[in-house]
Motif scaffolding. Structure first.
Motif, PDB file in Angstrom:
ATOM      1  N   LEU A  90       0.826  -1.208   0.000  1.00 37.51           N
ATOM      2  CA  LEU A  90       0.000   0.000   0.000  1.00 37.51           C
ATOM      3  C   LEU A  90       0.859   1.257   0.000  1.00 37.51           C
ATOM      4  CD1 LEU A  90      -2.963   0.861  -0.001  1.00 37.51           C
ATOM      5  CD2 LEU A  90      -2.932   0.747   2.493  1.00 37.51           C
ATOM      6  N   ARG A  91       2.134   1.130   0.366  1.00 35.30           N
ATOM      7  CA  ARG A  91       3.064   2.255   0.393  1.00 35.30           C
ATOM      8  C   ARG A  91       3.806   2.439  -0.929  1.00 35.30           C
ATOM      9  NH1 ARG A  91       2.501   5.437   5.164  1.00 35.30           N
ATOM     10  NH2 ARG A  91       1.401   4.070   6.620  1.00 35.30           N
ATOM     11  N   ALA A  92       3.516   1.641  -1.939  1.00 40.54           N
ATOM     12  CA  ALA A  92       4.182   1.783  -3.234  1.00 40.54           C
ATOM     13  C   ALA A  92       3.887   3.155  -3.832  1.00 40.54           C
ATOM     14  CB  ALA A  92       3.710   0.687  -4.193  1.00 40.54           C
ATOM     15  N   ALA A  93       4.865   3.708  -4.537  1.00 39.46           N
ATOM     16  CA  ALA A  93       4.698   5.035  -5.128  1.00 39.46           C
ATOM     17  C   ALA A  93       3.548   5.055  -6.123  1.00 39.46           C
ATOM     18  CB  ALA A  93       5.998   5.469  -5.799  1.00 39.46           C
ATOM     19  N   SER A  94       3.361   3.966  -6.846  1.00 40.84           N
ATOM     20  CA  SER A  94       2.268   3.869  -7.813  1.00 40.84           C
ATOM     21  C   SER A  94       1.877   2.412  -7.978  1.00 40.84           C
ATOM     22  CB  SER A  94       2.692   4.437  -9.170  1.00 40.84           C
ATOM     23  OG  SER A  94       1.706   4.178 -10.164  1.00 40.84           O
ATOM     24  N   LEU A  95       0.593   2.186  -8.132  1.00 43.12           N
ATOM     25  CA  LEU A  95       0.081   0.848  -8.417  1.00 43.12           C
ATOM     26  C   LEU A  95      -0.433   0.734  -9.847  1.00 43.12           C
ATOM     27  CD1 LEU A  95      -1.847   0.180  -5.082  1.00 43.12           C
ATOM     28  CD2 LEU A  95       0.362  -0.765  -5.771  1.00 43.12           C
ATOM     29  N   ALA A  96      -0.310   1.792 -10.602  1.00 44.32           N
ATOM     30  CA  ALA A  96      -0.790   1.781 -11.983  1.00 44.32           C
ATOM     31  C   ALA A  96      -0.054   0.708 -12.783  1.00 44.32           C
ATOM     32  CB  ALA A  96      -0.572   3.147 -12.628  1.00 44.32           C
ATOM     33  N   GLY A  97      -0.815  -0.039 -13.564  1.00 46.69           N
ATOM     34  CA  GLY A  97      -0.214  -1.004 -14.455  1.00 46.69           C
ATOM     35  C   GLY A  97       0.044  -2.370 -13.858  1.00 46.69           C
ATOM     36  N   VAL A  98      -0.293  -2.593 -12.578  1.00 48.78           N
ATOM     37  CA  VAL A  98      -0.120  -3.933 -12.031  1.00 48.78           C
ATOM     38  C   VAL A  98      -1.259  -4.824 -12.518  1.00 48.78           C
ATOM     39  CG1 VAL A  98       1.088  -3.047 -10.003  1.00 48.78           C
ATOM     40  CG2 VAL A  98      -1.367  -3.536  -9.858  1.00 48.78           C
ATOM     41  N   ALA A  99      -1.109  -6.120 -12.320  1.00 47.26           N
ATOM     42  CA  ALA A  99      -2.075  -7.078 -12.840  1.00 47.26           C
ATOM     43  C   ALA A  99      -3.458  -6.895 -12.222  1.00 47.26           C
ATOM     44  CB  ALA A  99      -1.578  -8.495 -12.578  1.00 47.26           C
TER      45      ALA A  99
ATOM     46  N   TYR B 261      -6.255  -1.493   0.170  1.00 48.98           N
ATOM     47  CA  TYR B 261      -5.448  -1.867  -0.996  1.00 48.98           C
ATOM     48  C   TYR B 261      -6.335  -2.050  -2.225  1.00 48.98           C
ATOM     49  CZ  TYR B 261      -1.489  -3.722  -3.559  1.00 48.98           C
ATOM     50  OH  TYR B 261      -0.474  -3.896  -4.485  1.00 48.98           O
ATOM     51  N   ALA B 262      -7.491  -2.668  -2.042  1.00 47.53           N
ATOM     52  CA  ALA B 262      -8.418  -2.815  -3.169  1.00 47.53           C
ATOM     53  C   ALA B 262      -8.824  -1.450  -3.712  1.00 47.53           C
ATOM     54  CB  ALA B 262      -9.649  -3.608  -2.723  1.00 47.53           C
ATOM     55  N   ARG B 263      -9.104  -0.505  -2.825  1.00 47.55           N
ATOM     56  CA  ARG B 263      -9.473   0.843  -3.270  1.00 47.55           C
ATOM     57  C   ARG B 263      -8.303   1.530  -3.977  1.00 47.55           C
ATOM     58  NH1 ARG B 263     -11.779   0.948   1.960  1.00 47.55           N
ATOM     59  NH2 ARG B 263     -10.071   2.256   2.726  1.00 47.55           N
ATOM     60  N   ALA B 264      -7.089   1.330  -3.460  1.00 47.60           N
ATOM     61  CA  ALA B 264      -5.923   1.957  -4.072  1.00 47.60           C
ATOM     62  C   ALA B 264      -5.665   1.395  -5.464  1.00 47.60           C
ATOM     63  CB  ALA B 264      -4.698   1.754  -3.179  1.00 47.60           C
ATOM     64  N   LEU B 265      -5.860   0.103  -5.631  1.00 47.33           N
ATOM     65  CA  LEU B 265      -5.722  -0.492  -6.960  1.00 47.33           C
ATOM     66  C   LEU B 265      -6.742   0.111  -7.923  1.00 47.33           C
ATOM     67  CD1 LEU B 265      -5.266  -4.250  -5.970  1.00 47.33           C
ATOM     68  CD2 LEU B 265      -3.540  -2.831  -7.080  1.00 47.33           C
ATOM     69  N   GLU B 266      -7.973   0.196  -7.464  1.00 44.73           N
ATOM     70  CA  GLU B 266      -9.030   0.754  -8.312  1.00 44.73           C
ATOM     71  C   GLU B 266      -8.721   2.199  -8.673  1.00 44.73           C
ATOM     72  OE1 GLU B 266     -13.839   0.431  -8.451  1.00 44.73           O
ATOM     73  OE2 GLU B 266     -12.942   0.914  -6.513  1.00 44.73           O
ATOM     74  N   ALA B 267      -8.238   2.980  -7.700  1.00 47.61           N
ATOM     75  CA  ALA B 267      -7.909   4.379  -7.957  1.00 47.61           C
ATOM     76  C   ALA B 267      -6.769   4.509  -8.953  1.00 47.61           C
ATOM     77  CB  ALA B 267      -7.540   5.077  -6.647  1.00 47.61           C
ATOM     78  N   ALA B 268      -5.916   3.485  -9.024  1.00 48.22           N
ATOM     79  CA  ALA B 268      -4.789   3.511  -9.962  1.00 48.22           C
ATOM     80  C   ALA B 268      -5.178   2.990 -11.342  1.00 48.22           C
ATOM     81  CB  ALA B 268      -3.637   2.680  -9.401  1.00 48.22           C
TER      82      ALA B 268
ATOM     83  N   VAL C 242      -6.539  -0.028 -11.956  1.00 43.02           N
ATOM     84  CA  VAL C 242      -6.397  -1.475 -12.047  1.00 43.02           C
ATOM     85  C   VAL C 242      -7.771  -2.121 -11.906  1.00 43.02           C
ATOM     86  CG1 VAL C 242      -5.359  -3.527 -10.978  1.00 43.02           C
ATOM     87  CG2 VAL C 242      -4.072  -1.373 -11.092  1.00 43.02           C
ATOM     88  N   ARG C 243      -8.032  -3.105 -12.737  1.00 45.57           N
ATOM     89  CA  ARG C 243      -9.276  -3.854 -12.607  1.00 45.57           C
ATOM     90  C   ARG C 243      -9.207  -4.669 -11.320  1.00 45.57           C
ATOM     91  NH1 ARG C 243     -11.783  -8.257 -16.936  1.00 45.57           N
ATOM     92  NH2 ARG C 243     -13.724  -8.644 -15.826  1.00 45.57           N
ATOM     93  N   VAL C 244     -10.192  -4.515 -10.429  1.00 43.89           N
ATOM     94  CA  VAL C 244     -10.141  -5.190  -9.131  1.00 43.89           C
ATOM     95  C   VAL C 244     -11.551  -5.557  -8.677  1.00 43.89           C
ATOM     96  CG1 VAL C 244     -10.164  -2.984  -7.887  1.00 43.89           C
ATOM     97  CG2 VAL C 244      -9.304  -5.011  -6.734  1.00 43.89           C
ATOM     98  N   LYS C 245     -11.655  -6.680  -8.014  1.00 42.04           N
ATOM     99  CA  LYS C 245     -12.909  -7.071  -7.362  1.00 42.04           C
ATOM    100  C   LYS C 245     -12.578  -7.443  -5.932  1.00 42.04           C
ATOM    101  CE  LYS C 245     -17.150  -9.721  -7.887  1.00 42.04           C
ATOM    102  NZ  LYS C 245     -17.924 -10.617  -8.768  1.00 42.04           N
ATOM    103  N   HIS C 246     -13.360  -6.923  -4.996  1.00 41.75           N
ATOM    104  CA  HIS C 246     -13.116  -7.116  -3.574  1.00 41.75           C
ATOM    105  C   HIS C 246     -14.228  -7.960  -2.968  1.00 41.75           C
ATOM    106  CE1 HIS C 246     -13.105  -5.155   0.695  1.00 41.75           C
ATOM    107  NE2 HIS C 246     -12.527  -6.342   0.711  1.00 41.75           N
TER     108      HIS C 246
END
Length: 321
Positions: A240-249, A268-275, A277-281
């Motif tokens: 969750l502290r990564a500089a960016s989550l854009a482009g991860v799987a 983390y699910a919200r952060a992925l979505e904000a970046a 990333v397709r995510v389902k929680h």
């Protein structure tokens, strides 16, 4: 209103290991988790077509791994990392989880036995996880056979390894098809001992005790994994502290309502979505940390785990985009 605790799970909690860090040692944690797995020996394991013990390349040498196949046709490949607070857990304790993953996704599942603390502290487990994924990708023809359908999965500390490996793969130009993060640890800053950091996640207070995994046990795990508390802010420990989550799987993230890790997993699910990333929680109503291993006893746990694995299967089928 949140669903009440599953009554079957409530009966299981007193039987669970690793609940008293005041007397726990790394060896006792490992022994108790192994004993829990052994206690299920009378229940036949989920049947797969083949199981093979192999070696994969880790961060500093070969690692034990186990390959599960539920078919003989070309398939996705999933690299799986077991939980156990980085300290405990191994191929045996998570054998049933790996089998269910292979059966329900149709993937070839490679379960990796990474190095554990205190013998090997951070970043050893991360380096092993990333090294194993690279090695398996290099040899994917001998596994599922399709480099476009490679995924990572893990539960608890293994979910953290899957998440951080997915970030490392993005940075290395490796396209993963999907990641399955089962009640992952995502923000270790403060090592669960800092009141200000804990306040960011209400579940650390709401579920601090009484539901198998406790906040005090998480503090104990961190103390063994991290040689320096400052490492807790490193994204390889706290994705969750990564500089960016854009482009991860694309990701499937599961949490459990009665889990101190619930809110950081949801964050983390919200952060992925904000970046982007397709995510389902999956929120895990009525469930506790570890419920993926409780499907033999709890219908609620089994159904929730099956839903998550079905969604993961769908992402793997799409392949890396």
């Amino acid at each position: 209103m949140a669903a009440p605790l599953d009554p079957v799970i409530a009966q299981i909690i007193p039987l669970m290991p690793m609940r008293d860090p005041a007397v726990m040692t790394p060896q006792s944690a490992r022994d108790s988790l192994r004993a829990l797995a052994a206690s299920r020996a009378a229940i036949p394991p989920p049947p797969v077509d083949s199981v093979q013990d192999i070696k994969v390349k880790g961060g500093a040498g070969p690692l034990d791994a186990r390959v599960y196949r539920a078919g003989t046709t070309p398939a996705p490949t999933v690299v799986f990392f077991h939980g156990g607070g980085w300290v405990a857990g191994d191929l045996e304790t998570h054998d049933r989880q790996a089998r269910n993953l292979a059966i329900e996704t149709g993937a070839v599942v490679v379960s990796v036995d990474y190095r554990r603390p205190p013998e090997t502290r951070f970043p050893g487990a991360f380096e092993d996880a990333f090294g194993a994924v690279r090695d398996i990708l290099d040899r994917v023809a001998g596994f599922g056979g399709d480099a476009e359908r490679l995924g990572v999965a893990g539960d608890s500390a293994g979910g953290t390894l899957a998440a951080t490996t997915a970030i490392a793969c993005r940075d290395a130009g490796i396209k993963l098809a999907a990641q399955l993060l089962v009640y992952p640890v995502t923000d270790v800053r403060g090592t669960y001992a800092d009141a200000r950091e804990n306040a960011r996640y209400p579940s650390r207070a709401e579920n601090a005790d009484g539901y198998f995994l406790t906040r005090a046990t998480m503090e104990w795990f961190c103390g063994h994994y991290l040689a320096d508390p400052a490492h807790a802010s490193d994204w390889r420990v706290s994705p969750l502290r990564a500089a960016s989550l854009a482009g991860v799987a694309p990701a499937i993230v599961t949490t459990a309502w009665f889990d101190p890790l619930r809110d950081e997993g949801a964050a983390y699910a919200r952060a992925l979505e904000a970046a982007g990333v397709r995510v389902k929680h999956h929120e895990g109503p009525g469930l506790i940390h570890g419920y993926f291993g409780m499907g033999d006893a709890s219908d609620v746990a089994r159904a929730e785990a099956q839903r998550a694995r079905a969604d993961f299967k769908a992402l793997l089928a799409r392949g890396a985009l």
